[in-house]
Write a protein that holds these residues in place. Structure first.
Motif, mmCIF file in Angstrom:
data_model
loop_
_atom_site.group_PDB
_atom_site.id
_atom_site.type_symbol
_atom_site.label_atom_id
_atom_site.label_comp_id
_atom_site.label_asym_id
_atom_site.label_seq_id
_atom_site.Cartn_x
_atom_site.Cartn_y
_atom_site.Cartn_z
ATOM 1 N N SER A 197 0.826 -1.206 0.000
ATOM 2 C CA SER A 197 0.000 0.000 0.000
ATOM 3 C C SER A 197 0.863 1.259 0.000
ATOM 4 C CB SER A 197 -0.918 0.018 1.222
ATOM 5 O OG SER A 197 -1.552 1.277 1.362
ATOM 6 N N LYS A 198 0.619 2.145 -0.942
ATOM 7 C CA LYS A 198 1.366 3.396 -1.016
ATOM 8 C C LYS A 198 1.007 4.310 0.139
ATOM 9 C CE LYS A 198 3.102 6.560 -4.518
ATOM 10 N NZ LYS A 198 3.003 6.995 -5.934
ATOM 11 N N GLU A 229 5.499 4.817 1.026
ATOM 12 C CA GLU A 229 5.494 5.858 0.002
ATOM 13 C C GLU A 229 6.490 5.615 -1.121
ATOM 14 O OE1 GLU A 229 5.960 9.623 1.830
ATOM 15 O OE2 GLU A 229 4.120 9.481 3.029
ATOM 16 N N SER A 230 7.582 4.941 -0.839
ATOM 17 C CA SER A 230 8.638 4.759 -1.834
ATOM 18 C C SER A 230 8.481 3.486 -2.653
ATOM 19 C CB SER A 230 10.011 4.755 -1.146
ATOM 20 O OG SER A 230 10.108 3.675 -0.225
ATOM 21 N N ILE A 231 7.320 2.868 -2.601
ATOM 22 C CA ILE A 231 7.135 1.573 -3.257
ATOM 23 C C ILE A 231 7.049 1.672 -4.771
ATOM 24 C CG2 ILE A 231 4.607 1.530 -3.220
ATOM 25 C CD1 ILE A 231 4.903 -1.401 -2.190
ATOM 26 N N GLY A 232 6.767 2.878 -5.290
ATOM 27 C CA GLY A 232 6.779 3.108 -6.733
ATOM 28 C C GLY A 232 5.763 2.283 -7.499
#
Length: 212
Positions: free
Chosen positions: A186-187, A191-194
């Protein structure tokens, strides 16, 4: 093969479309003496899921285990539904190896933890009339959805009806998986999962029949 989250639950929980008279707002527990219990017909009902990620999507199905629909006159006033999570299937991946990998991942602690939570449930708390819906839905269904032992309130439009000893409904419910502590990919939390991100929302499409 990128792993993907797909639902389950649900949801949730309802009944296939049938012609119906105008539905009045009803809350389970009112006029109980006049309510009849219709048994869910798992073999005639379907529950499909669709989950999306940045690079694509996956879809499949789960099966209802049991349930009942409360009917008063020509109106649905309540109901409880149990989903067999062990029946979870992936239908868009044809290669057996990759299909099994995704099913295994969905069964794991990252997603539905099915070994520990073999069922999900949905209990209707209210059915409210809906007019002017572009998709032909005639009611808004609200209820308590339980996945992985966590219960959250959800609301969705549906086409409901009671006719000839059959209670039915169809529609699509949108569910935020993160509310059930399913945060993998989950983004909203990573947040950096792209482009490996998996959408928080998934949908459950239902077509359910219950008989008197």
């Amino acid at each position: 093969m990128k792993k993907m989250f797909l639902p389950a639950l649900l949801v949730a929980a309802l009944f296939a479309a049938a012609p119906a008279s105008a539905q009045k707002k009803v809350t389970p527990g009112t006029e109980k003496a006049a309510s009849a219990s219709y048994k869910l017909q798992p073999q005639l009902s379907t529950l499909g899921w669709l989950g999306k990620k940045v690079t694509g999507q996956h879809n499949g199905s789960v099966q209802f285990k049991e349930g009942d629909v409360l009917v008063r006159g020509s109106q649905i006033v309540g109901g409880t539904f149990v989903v067999d999570m062990n029946s979870l299937k992936v239908e868009d991946i044809k290669e057996q190896e990759y299909n099994a990998k995704l099913v295994g991942h969905l069964r794991s602690e990252d997603f539905f933890s099915i070994d520990k939570n073999p069922t999900s449930t949905f209990k209707i708390t209210s059915v409210t009339p809906l007019k002017g819906d572009a998709n032909g839905n005639n009611a808004t269904v609200a209820g308590d959805l339980t996945i992985k032992g966590i219960t959250q309130k959800i609301t969705f439009p549906a086409k409901v009806g009671v006719k000839g000893g059959v209670a039915s409904a169809s529609g699509t419910a949108t569910i935020d998986r993160t509310k059930f502590e399913i945060k993998y990919g989950s983004k909203s939390f990573f947040e950096s999962i792209g482009d490996k991100a998996i959408m928080d929302d998934f949908t459950m499409s239902f077509n359910v029949i219950a008989k008197k």
